[in-house]
Design an enzyme around this catalytic site. Structure first.
Site, mmCIF file in Angstrom:
data_model
loop_
_atom_site.group_PDB
_atom_site.id
_atom_site.type_symbol
_atom_site.label_atom_id
_atom_site.label_comp_id
_atom_site.label_asym_id
_atom_site.label_seq_id
_atom_site.Cartn_x
_atom_site.Cartn_y
_atom_site.Cartn_z
ATOM 1 N N ASP A 77 -115.356 75.846 13.495
ATOM 2 C CA ASP A 77 -116.071 75.018 12.521
ATOM 3 C C ASP A 77 -117.422 75.624 12.163
ATOM 4 O O ASP A 77 -118.421 74.954 12.073
ATOM 5 C CB ASP A 77 -116.199 73.559 12.981
ATOM 6 C CG ASP A 77 -116.356 73.424 14.472
ATOM 7 O OD1 ASP A 77 -115.799 72.494 15.051
ATOM 8 O OD2 ASP A 77 -117.051 74.285 15.058
ATOM 9 N N GLU A 116 -77.537 78.848 4.883
ATOM 10 C CA GLU A 116 -78.154 78.617 3.569
ATOM 11 C C GLU A 116 -79.063 77.395 3.564
ATOM 12 O O GLU A 116 -79.940 77.254 2.709
ATOM 13 C CB GLU A 116 -77.073 78.467 2.493
ATOM 14 C CG GLU A 116 -76.456 79.781 2.050
ATOM 15 C CD GLU A 116 -77.488 80.841 1.689
ATOM 16 O OE1 GLU A 116 -78.204 80.644 0.698
ATOM 17 O OE2 GLU A 116 -77.569 81.857 2.413
ATOM 18 N N ARG A 149 -103.715 75.767 18.841
ATOM 19 C CA ARG A 149 -105.082 76.308 18.866
ATOM 20 C C ARG A 149 -106.141 75.254 18.585
ATOM 21 O O ARG A 149 -107.303 75.425 18.937
ATOM 22 C CB ARG A 149 -105.245 77.407 17.812
ATOM 23 C CG ARG A 149 -104.407 78.636 18.021
ATOM 24 C CD ARG A 149 -104.534 79.552 16.830
ATOM 25 N NE ARG A 149 -105.928 79.893 16.549
ATOM 26 C CZ ARG A 149 -106.616 80.780 17.234
ATOM 27 N NH1 ARG A 149 -106.059 81.433 18.229
ATOM 28 N NH2 ARG A 149 -107.872 81.010 16.942
#
Ligand code: 9D3
Length: 247
Positions: free
Chosen positions: A169, A116, A154
């Site tokens: 980019d 849990e 990565r």
């Protein structure tokens, strides 16, 4: 970069990191990844790592001491300034900005829980951040830890080839990808869009950008809102919506 995963299932993590981009990063020495198993830090005959929750209720809670001891061992092997990040449904949702922030660090310790959850006092005293993958239920933190590892690795210099690094980019930032096609040109009448066969690179680039905008608008309006489109982008999107008779 150095990574440590504190997990009751080290084999699960070690197996996955042998493959693909992450596997290659390890082979090349760009990433060093170790696992620390809290069960190896128990002191009782049964090697107990969980116990019943105070206050009652279903499920079990990971005990403080074995996890704390595993973290202590992990921390010793890590450079100064390596945060302890716990994967948990209560965490902030992991995103690319967080991946970029982690990729700048010398190291990171990922804590994957089972049952849990982990005794709250450990989160208070030894965990710097909590991360979630989103609003769905996993059986534990390991798969989430592996997702974080993959996304961060990565971004490390030398992991991807030049072409793939350049894509990261590019001007498509913040948008979903445009559609992709490869041969054959005609699949039983399902044809590749004509523009992609034209050889007109400017027209192709514009079409792809328009597709990226349109698909993002349709599928992820939340991303479009974040971007705040300029007039040129808005015009391209309006044209996309007119041409595809949605809206
Ligand atoms: C069904 C159990 N839930 C009761 C309300 C709580 C719960 C406890 C432990 C739910 C999931 C988990 C285990 N999950 C993770 O450790 C976890 C996770 C996730 O479940 N979803 C998205 N991201 C993450 S990161 C770690």
């Amino acid at each position: 970069m150095q990574m440590q995963v504190v997990t009751l299932f080290p084999e699960m993590v070690k197996t996955v990191v042998q493959f693909g981009v992450v596997g290659r990063a390890v082979e090349r020495g760009i990433l060093a990844l170790h696992c620390e198993d809290p069960r190896e830090h128990t002191t009782d005959n049964h090697r107990t790592v969980d116990d019943r929750p105070y206050g009652g209720g279903p499920g079990m809670v990971m005990k403080y001491e074995p996890v704390s001891a595993a973290l202590k061992t992990a921390r010793k092997a890590m450079p100064e300034g390596s945060p302890v990040v716990c994967l948990s449904p209560q965490g902030a949702v992991f995103d690319q900005a967080t991946a970029k922030r982690y990729a700048e660090l010398p190291g990171i310790i990922l804590l994957a829980g089972r049952y849990e959850g982990i005794d709250e006092r450990l989160l208070e005293s030894e965990v710097d951040e909590e991360l979630s993958l989103g609003d769905f239920v996993l059986s534990g933190g390991e798969i989430a830890a592996m997702a974080v590892i993959d996304a961060v690795v990565r971004l490390l210099p030398g992991v991807l080839g030049d072409e793939e690094s350049a894509k990261q980019d590019s001007f498509m930032q913040g948008l979903l990808d445009h559609p992709h096609y490869t041969r054959p040109e005609d699949l039983d009448g399902q044809r590749v869009p004509e523009v992609l066969l034209s050889g007109d690179h400017a027209r192709i680039a514009k079409w792809r950008y328009q597709q990226a905008l349109g698909r993002t608008y349709m599928r992820r309006p939340d991303l479009i809102e974040k971007l705040e489109l300029n007039d040129e982008q808005q015009l391209l999107l309006d044209l996309y919506l007119k041409e595809s008779d949605i809206n």
